[in-house]
Design an enzyme around this catalytic site. Sequence first.
Site, PDB file in Angstrom:
ATOM      1  N   GLN A  92      34.812 -25.067  -6.793  1.00  0.00           N
ATOM      2  CA  GLN A  92      35.975 -24.250  -7.136  1.00  0.00           C
ATOM      3  C   GLN A  92      37.271 -25.005  -6.815  1.00  0.00           C
ATOM      4  O   GLN A  92      38.249 -24.898  -7.547  1.00  0.00           O
ATOM      5  CB  GLN A  92      35.906 -22.905  -6.399  1.00  0.00           C
ATOM      6  CG  GLN A  92      36.790 -21.814  -6.978  1.00  0.00           C
ATOM      7  CD  GLN A  92      36.389 -21.377  -8.391  1.00  0.00           C
ATOM      8  OE1 GLN A  92      35.262 -21.566  -8.822  1.00  0.00           O
ATOM      9  NE2 GLN A  92      37.347 -20.818  -9.121  1.00  0.00           N
ATOM     10  N   ALA A 121      40.438 -18.419  -9.788  1.00  0.00           N
ATOM     11  CA  ALA A 121      40.203 -17.817  -8.463  1.00  0.00           C
ATOM     12  C   ALA A 121      40.282 -18.898  -7.397  1.00  0.00           C
ATOM     13  O   ALA A 121      39.813 -20.022  -7.588  1.00  0.00           O
ATOM     14  CB  ALA A 121      38.836 -17.146  -8.429  1.00  0.00           C
ATOM     15  N   SER A 136      35.789 -16.768  -5.711  1.00  0.00           N
ATOM     16  CA  SER A 136      35.142 -16.747  -7.022  1.00  0.00           C
ATOM     17  C   SER A 136      33.742 -16.163  -6.895  1.00  0.00           C
ATOM     18  O   SER A 136      32.963 -16.555  -6.033  1.00  0.00           O
ATOM     19  CB  SER A 136      35.031 -18.152  -7.596  1.00  0.00           C
ATOM     20  OG  SER A 136      34.145 -18.136  -8.692  1.00  0.00           O
ATOM     21  N   GLU A 156      37.509 -11.407 -19.612  1.00  0.00           N
ATOM     22  CA  GLU A 156      36.627 -12.571 -19.773  1.00  0.00           C
ATOM     23  C   GLU A 156      35.340 -12.125 -20.446  1.00  0.00           C
ATOM     24  O   GLU A 156      34.373 -11.764 -19.776  1.00  0.00           O
ATOM     25  CB  GLU A 156      36.301 -13.212 -18.409  1.00  0.00           C
ATOM     26  CG  GLU A 156      37.464 -13.918 -17.762  1.00  0.00           C
ATOM     27  CD  GLU A 156      37.046 -14.752 -16.526  1.00  0.00           C
ATOM     28  OE1 GLU A 156      35.836 -14.800 -16.216  1.00  0.00           O
ATOM     29  OE2 GLU A 156      37.932 -15.341 -15.898  1.00  0.00           O
TER      30      GLU A 156
END
Length: 377
Positions: A264, A285, A290, A343
């Site tokens: 991430q 995120a 996340s 999303e």
Amino acid sequence: MKKVKKITLKPKLSLFLKILGLILCLLLGGFLFYRKQINDIKKVGYSELASKNILFASKKSYILSIGENETLNKVFEEKTYKEEYLDSYRKINYVNQEHFIENVNKLLDIGYSVGDINIIFAHGNDEAVSRFVKREKVRYLEEFFTIKYAKLDNYDRYVAYSDATGEDETTTVLYVNLDLDKEDYAEATLVKDFSMDMLINKHRYLEEDFIPKDLVEIDEALASEKGMKASHVALNAYQKMQKAAEKEGYSIVINSAYRSYQDQIDISNSYLRAYGQNYVDKYVAKPGFSEHQTGLAFDIGSRKVNVFENSKEYSWMQENAHKYGFIRRFSKQKEGITGFRNEPWHYRYVGVEIATYIYENNMSLEEYFVNFIDINE
Ligand code: ZN
């Protein structure tokens, strides 16, 4: 001489025995009468200790007229009752908390009605109620706390949020319980335990070293790249879903699954170079925040059409994913609650039961969490 002594002692002895007998009879009678009184009270449903205290407080006939009452039982066991509150106690639902009666007395002292007091105990554990009794009497108690998942500890935040936004009580309690009255990523809650219904978002995060306990490698036939990983339980369900889709002529593929904390960070950095800080802040995120770090999230694509939302695979997923335990996690409609933009490709495994409930009730995982997972014990 001996004989004479005996003869002279006899009347005294017999008088003594008579008196002793009389005393014993009185004592026995008294004791039996006392036991009967206690038993009368016990029979109605009070403990030995409470029954004794009720008797000594001369409240036997009052108690017998009321009948069984758990709160009154506790009140008399602790001997902390106040005469003027007797009729209130009996209308207060008993709650098994350490400081229950002490807190009931304080709430009655403050001036809360029995209705208010029942609401208060239904929305806080012993610690929360013990904190609440130290406050002055609050307003709008009923407005917020008729909502079953309202939390006593959040009272001030409900009032502040409702004042600031003008939102109704239902929205206010939902949003505050989700910490949406706080800045993203600020004062976030650490989530330590892996579970298929775990909630990770901008207010609930995982530590750097959190790794799903059942992490496995994904067969490359299922994914767009080699070496992807996911939680085993989620991957099993995905495989069933993928087969079912295939049978009906739809071809789905995993574009992204488990992402570590470090992954991430790398993603953030690459987006930062390509699109800048504003973009990253808005759409990516932060590490630890996340859902992909749980191993339960999949970004799904169509093998036939580039833009997933325009594909038949997307429509199939919309209708069928819940049957395999997956939910569409971030929709346009729920943006305000999930904190993430729409999303269409991002699916999350939560198990068939929860997924079906969420699908049928048009919920977000956040709403499900507030309603069913994050409730007062
Ligand atoms: Zn995703």
